[in-house]
Design a protein around this motif. Structure first.
Motif, PDB file in Angstrom:
ATOM      1  N   THR A 325       0.859  -1.195   0.000  1.00 49.99           N
ATOM      2  CA  THR A 325       0.000   0.000   0.000  1.00 49.99           C
ATOM      3  C   THR A 325       0.889   1.237   0.000  1.00 49.99           C
ATOM      4  N   LYS A 326       0.650   2.148  -0.923  1.00 51.81           N
ATOM      5  CA  LYS A 326       1.530   3.296  -1.110  1.00 51.81           C
ATOM      6  C   LYS A 326       1.431   4.286   0.052  1.00 51.81           C
ATOM      7  N   ILE A 327       2.574   4.917   0.330  1.00 54.11           N
ATOM      8  CA  ILE A 327       2.671   5.942   1.378  1.00 54.11           C
ATOM      9  C   ILE A 327       3.424   7.123   0.787  1.00 54.11           C
ATOM     10  N   ALA A 328       2.783   8.288   0.752  1.00 54.89           N
ATOM     11  CA  ALA A 328       3.407   9.494   0.196  1.00 54.89           C
ATOM     12  C   ALA A 328       3.838  10.421   1.334  1.00 54.89           C
ATOM     13  N   ILE A 329       5.007  11.050   1.160  1.00 52.49           N
ATOM     14  CA  ILE A 329       5.548  11.961   2.160  1.00 52.49           C
ATOM     15  C   ILE A 329       5.748  13.329   1.516  1.00 52.49           C
ATOM     16  N   TYR A 330       5.247  14.360   2.195  1.00 52.03           N
ATOM     17  CA  TYR A 330       5.320  15.725   1.685  1.00 52.03           C
ATOM     18  C   TYR A 330       5.998  16.612   2.728  1.00 52.03           C
ATOM     19  N   ILE A 331       6.780  17.597   2.257  1.00 48.02           N
ATOM     20  CA  ILE A 331       7.317  18.656   3.112  1.00 48.02           C
ATOM     21  C   ILE A 331       6.811  19.973   2.558  1.00 48.02           C
ATOM     22  N   ASN A 332       6.059  20.687   3.410  1.00 50.12           N
ATOM     23  CA  ASN A 332       5.385  21.916   2.947  1.00 50.12           C
ATOM     24  C   ASN A 332       4.640  21.671   1.639  1.00 50.12           C
ATOM     25  N   LEU A 335       5.968  16.940  -2.657  1.00 51.29           N
ATOM     26  CA  LEU A 335       6.211  15.510  -2.588  1.00 51.29           C
ATOM     27  C   LEU A 335       7.713  15.245  -2.538  1.00 51.29           C
ATOM     28  N   VAL A 336       8.149  14.492  -1.534  1.00 48.53           N
ATOM     29  CA  VAL A 336       9.576  14.195  -1.398  1.00 48.53           C
ATOM     30  C   VAL A 336       9.864  12.708  -1.471  1.00 48.53           C
ATOM     31  N   SER A 337       8.832  11.865  -1.294  1.00 47.91           N
ATOM     32  CA  SER A 337       9.091  10.425  -1.349  1.00 47.91           C
ATOM     33  C   SER A 337       7.778   9.673  -1.446  1.00 47.91           C
ATOM     34  N   VAL A 338       7.835   8.518  -2.101  1.00 44.00           N
ATOM     35  CA  VAL A 338       6.727   7.558  -2.087  1.00 44.00           C
ATOM     36  C   VAL A 338       7.308   6.212  -1.693  1.00 44.00           C
ATOM     37  N   THR A 339       6.797   5.658  -0.594  1.00 45.93           N
ATOM     38  CA  THR A 339       7.236   4.347  -0.147  1.00 45.93           C
ATOM     39  C   THR A 339       6.003   3.450  -0.048  1.00 45.93           C
ATOM     40  N   GLN A 340       6.093   2.335   0.657  1.00 46.71           N
ATOM     41  CA  GLN A 340       4.956   1.421   0.712  1.00 46.71           C
ATOM     42  C   GLN A 340       5.074   0.497   1.908  1.00 46.71           C
ATOM     43  N   THR A 341       3.945  -0.100   2.277  1.00 48.49           N
ATOM     44  CA  THR A 341       3.980  -1.094   3.348  1.00 48.49           C
ATOM     45  C   THR A 341       4.728  -2.324   2.858  1.00 48.49           C
ATOM     46  N   THR A 342       5.357  -3.019   3.786  1.00 56.31           N
ATOM     47  CA  THR A 342       6.209  -4.154   3.410  1.00 56.31           C
ATOM     48  C   THR A 342       5.484  -5.481   3.442  1.00 56.31           C
ATOM     49  N   ALA A 343       4.367  -5.555   4.179  1.00 58.70           N
ATOM     50  CA  ALA A 343       3.605  -6.801   4.289  1.00 58.70           C
ATOM     51  C   ALA A 343       2.160  -6.448   4.587  1.00 58.70           C
ATOM     52  N   ALA A 344       1.274  -7.411   4.426  1.00 56.94           N
ATOM     53  CA  ALA A 344      -0.133  -7.197   4.760  1.00 56.94           C
ATOM     54  C   ALA A 344      -0.263  -6.944   6.261  1.00 56.94           C
ATOM     55  N   ILE A 345      -1.175  -6.050   6.633  1.00 60.88           N
ATOM     56  CA  ILE A 345      -1.394  -5.703   8.040  1.00 60.88           C
ATOM     57  C   ILE A 345      -2.741  -6.263   8.464  1.00 60.88           C
ATOM     58  N   ALA A 346      -2.726  -7.113   9.482  1.00 64.19           N
ATOM     59  CA  ALA A 346      -3.938  -7.782   9.934  1.00 64.19           C
ATOM     60  C   ALA A 346      -4.882  -6.797  10.619  1.00 64.19           C
ATOM     61  N   ILE A 371       2.412  12.946   6.018  1.00 67.98           N
ATOM     62  CA  ILE A 371       2.532  11.587   5.507  1.00 67.98           C
ATOM     63  C   ILE A 371       1.129  11.057   5.269  1.00 67.98           C
ATOM     64  N   VAL A 372       0.917  10.461   4.097  1.00 70.31           N
ATOM     65  CA  VAL A 372      -0.414  10.011   3.689  1.00 70.31           C
ATOM     66  C   VAL A 372      -0.316   8.560   3.249  1.00 70.31           C
ATOM     67  N   VAL A 373      -1.114   7.701   3.884  1.00 70.18           N
ATOM     68  CA  VAL A 373      -1.168   6.298   3.479  1.00 70.18           C
ATOM     69  C   VAL A 373      -2.258   6.129   2.432  1.00 70.18           C
ATOM     70  N   ASP A 374      -2.055   5.184   1.532  1.00 71.09           N
ATOM     71  CA  ASP A 374      -2.912   4.976   0.358  1.00 71.09           C
ATOM     72  C   ASP A 374      -2.921   6.228  -0.516  1.00 71.09           C
ATOM     73  N   ASP A 375      -1.724   6.645  -0.904  1.00 74.76           N
ATOM     74  CA  ASP A 375      -1.529   7.815  -1.765  1.00 74.76           C
ATOM     75  C   ASP A 375      -0.340   7.496  -2.664  1.00 74.76           C
ATOM     76  N   ASN A 376      -0.552   7.527  -3.959  1.00 74.16           N
ATOM     77  CA  ASN A 376       0.515   7.198  -4.913  1.00 74.16           C
ATOM     78  C   ASN A 376       1.419   8.389  -5.219  1.00 74.16           C
ATOM     79  N   GLY A 377       1.271   9.471  -4.464  1.00 69.16           N
ATOM     80  CA  GLY A 377       2.065  10.659  -4.693  1.00 69.16           C
ATOM     81  C   GLY A 377       1.360  11.699  -5.540  1.00 69.16           C
ATOM     82  N   GLN A 378       0.201  11.315  -6.065  1.00 63.84           N
ATOM     83  CA  GLN A 378      -0.614  12.241  -6.856  1.00 63.84           C
ATOM     84  C   GLN A 378      -1.986  12.440  -6.210  1.00 63.84           C
ATOM     85  N   GLY A 379      -2.070  12.092  -4.919  1.00 59.57           N
ATOM     86  CA  GLY A 379      -3.334  12.231  -4.212  1.00 59.57           C
ATOM     87  C   GLY A 379      -4.357  11.180  -4.563  1.00 59.57           C
ATOM     88  N   VAL A 380      -3.915  10.074  -5.165  1.00 60.17           N
ATOM     89  CA  VAL A 380      -4.824   9.026  -5.614  1.00 60.17           C
ATOM     90  C   VAL A 380      -4.561   7.755  -4.808  1.00 60.17           C
TER      91      VAL A 380
END
Length: 589
Positions: A325-332, A335-346, A371-380
């Motif tokens: 699941t994508k995680i987007a990180i913004y400063i002011n 967009l500075v980075s897009v990362t993701q979860t490493t495994a399924a979360i129960a 920081i926004v979870v479920d964000d591909n870096g374009q707000g989607v």
């Protein structure tokens, strides 16, 4: 879970109160205070208390319990449940159109009481409506009523993964009433149901009294005919004499569709005045709920990189949150980075992650980190969730700068021989304390300071074997660290002459003692003269101390000099001491 909304005005719309996602279901218990179905010119008898039984399965655990009570009049807002005083937390009121009569209901969260009591008899008491009800008010037109209900949400791991939504307010008919149920997430409508807490329904009035879900009339025959939905019944117990109130639960499996996020309830009544107080839905809704929070921010002590430690959770959910699941990180908002979860979360679990990002050029401190979870870096986003509004986390951050210590002066101490000197390194701690109050540790090499090994232990009495010697100080305040250094230098201090010699072999003053001379001034020359100016002794760093035996003149040999006063001339032969030191000494045997 959504927080409840406080309401204290008249005719409140039915809105979402609470939501539960997981192995949940719900039920009602309650009872009327009416002793008979009310009607025109009613005898005006009404109770102040009534009871009902709770019978959950042994594996059911009470999650929440909400108490509603209602009646004719402007309100009684303090009652007792099983002898415990209950004060209303929210109140509701409504009046029929063009009527002077008023009706009320009240709400209190009694979760703890029900959890502690468990199954058994529940009695609501002290609901005294007599100040309002009289033959000339309410009773003459059959609108006198009172009653109570417990709405109970319970958990059982053997249940399917459901979403329970509780809506409340106080809305009424006749004619037509529409209630829009929102925040639904219908994945499977198998076992879907809806329940109502309603007041003032009459069994004998069935004039166009219908209940519809999404335009489809629903019924629960024979207890709830399609043309008499609110008729004083309790579908949980099968009771048909719940006078002037309804606790009914309907199956709606074929009346709500997979993919629906809302449902429209429509109530019509051509004559009867009915009030809806609470609506509860159960839908099979297997969805994750991704949330994220920043655990720690660190910019590596003044660097242009920021380390972000975060936690992704899947708490209020009914399904796993997928890996990657994508995680987007913004400063002011950049967009500075897009990362993701490493495994399924129960369900109910969390996952720790971290990211190192570059701080954009031109960003000034402090700045906002988002920081926004479920964000591909374009707000989607790509994940359908039980709550789409809780994916973001903000935190303001100020850059951590390395400590700026003023230039430290070198420490200087007297040479005690061949450049060796003793120093008090605590003086440096006192100087640095003027700037910062972090931890200080001292080392004799830069490598030791970097690796934090071989730390100097005795700071107040440190012996330096060489001069100059560089000492390294490590500053660390658990956020930032820095290493700086200073020099230890020894200097030749003026020697001290103890001018009394008693060469009697008692171990005290048997020789001429001059502190700070030998092995310090390596090229010194000491001359001793008698009182007539005759040179009797000459010594240097390689000679023994003067002990009363002459090594110059006629008395040179094994005879000691006579007792008396002598004079010395000490040439230090040092660039800082160009003039000789002179004085007298007294010698005795």
């Amino acid at each position: 879970m959504l927080a409840s909304k406080s309401i204290s005005s008249s005719a409140q719309d039915v809105n979402l109160l609470s939501q539960y996602n997981g192995h949940y279901d719900f039920t009602f218990i309650g009872n009327t205070l009416n002793v008979r179905e009310n009607g025109a010119n009613d005898p005006c008898e009404i109770l102040t208390s009534s009871s009902a039984n709770l019978n959950l399965n042994a594996q059911d655990t009470v999650q929440s319990a909400y108490l509603y009570w209602a009646g004719s009049g402007t309100g009684v807002f303090e009652v007792k449940l099983n002898g415990q005083t209950i004060v209303s937390e929210r109140t509701f009121g409504v009046s029929p159109p063009a009527a002077t009569n008023h009706f009320f209901s009240a709400f209190a969260d009694v979760t703890t009481l029900v959890q502690n009591t468990g199954n058994g008899l529940y009695t609501l008491s002290d609901l005294d409506l007599s100040p309002f009800i009289s033959p000339t008010q309410y009773c003459f037109n059959g609108t006198n009523f009172g009653g109570w209900a417990l709405v109970i949400v319970y958990k059982n791991t053997s249940l399917p993964l459901n979403q329970i939504n509780i809506y409340d307010g106080l809305q009424s008919v006749p004619e037509i009433l529409s209630i829009n149920l929102t925040n639904l997430n219908v994945i499977d409508n198998l076992g879907a149901k809806i329940g109502f807490v309603a007041w003032e329904g009459d069994r004998n009035i069935a004039v166009n009294e219908t209940l519809s879900i999404n335009g489809n009339p629903i019924s629960n025959p024979p207890l709830n005919p399609v043309n008499n939905a609110f008729n004083g019944s309790n579908s949980i117990t099968g009771q048909s004499n719940l006078y002037n109130m309804d606790l009914d639960i309907y199956e709606i499996q074929n009346n709500i569709q997979v993919g629906d996020d809302s449902a429209l309830i429509t109530l019509t009544s051509g004559q009867d005045f009915v009030m809806i107080n609470c609506v509860v839905t159960k839908l099979n809704s297997q969805l994750p709920d991704a949330t994220v929070a920043i655990d720690n921010l660190n910019n590596f002590c003044g660097s242009e990189k920021l380390k972000i430690d975060y936690i992704v959770s899947n708490i209020n959910s009914t399904d796993f949150l997928a890996a990657d699941t994508k995680i987007a990180i913004y400063i002011n908002d950049q967009l500075v980075s897009v990362t993701q979860t490493t495994a399924a979360i129960a369900i109910g679990e969390s996952q720790i992650g971290s990211a190192i990002v570059d701080i954009p050029t031109g960003i000034s401190s402090p700045f906002a980190v988002k920081i926004v979870v479920d964000d591909n870096g374009q707000g989607v986003g790509a994940v359908t969730e039980t709550d789409e509004e809780n994916n973001e986390f903000f935190q303001e951050f100020s850059l951590t700068l390395p400590p700026v210590i003023g230039e430290l002066s070198n420490l200087i101490s007297c040479n005690i021989g061949f450049g060796k000197a003793i120093f008090n390194l605590e003086q440096i701690r006192e100087i640095v304390a003027e700037y910062y109050t972090g931890n200080l540790s001292f080392y004799t090499s830069l490598e030791d300071a970097q690796n934090q090994i071989n730390m100097i232990g005795n700071l107040t009495n440190f012996t330096s074997e060489i001069s100059p010697q560089q000492i390294y100080v490590r500053f660390d305040d658990e956020i930032c660290e820095s290493i700086f250094s200073f020099l230890l230098q020894s200097k030749n201090c003026p020697p001290t002459v103890y001018n009394y010699v008693s060469a009697n072999g008692d171990g005290l003053n048997d020789t001429l003692v001059i502190d700070g001379l030998r092995d310090v001034f390596l090229n010194f020359e000491l001359q001793i003269y008698n009182r007539w100016g005759t040179l009797v002794w000459v010594g240097n760093n390689n000679a023994i101390n003067f002990d009363g035996f002459a090594n110059r003149g006629i008395l040179t040999g094994n005879k000691t000099l006579p007792d008396g006063t002598y004079y010395y001339v000490l040439n230090l032969n040092d660039k800082d001491y160009t003039e000789p030191l002179t004085g007298f000494l007294y010698f005795t045997q």
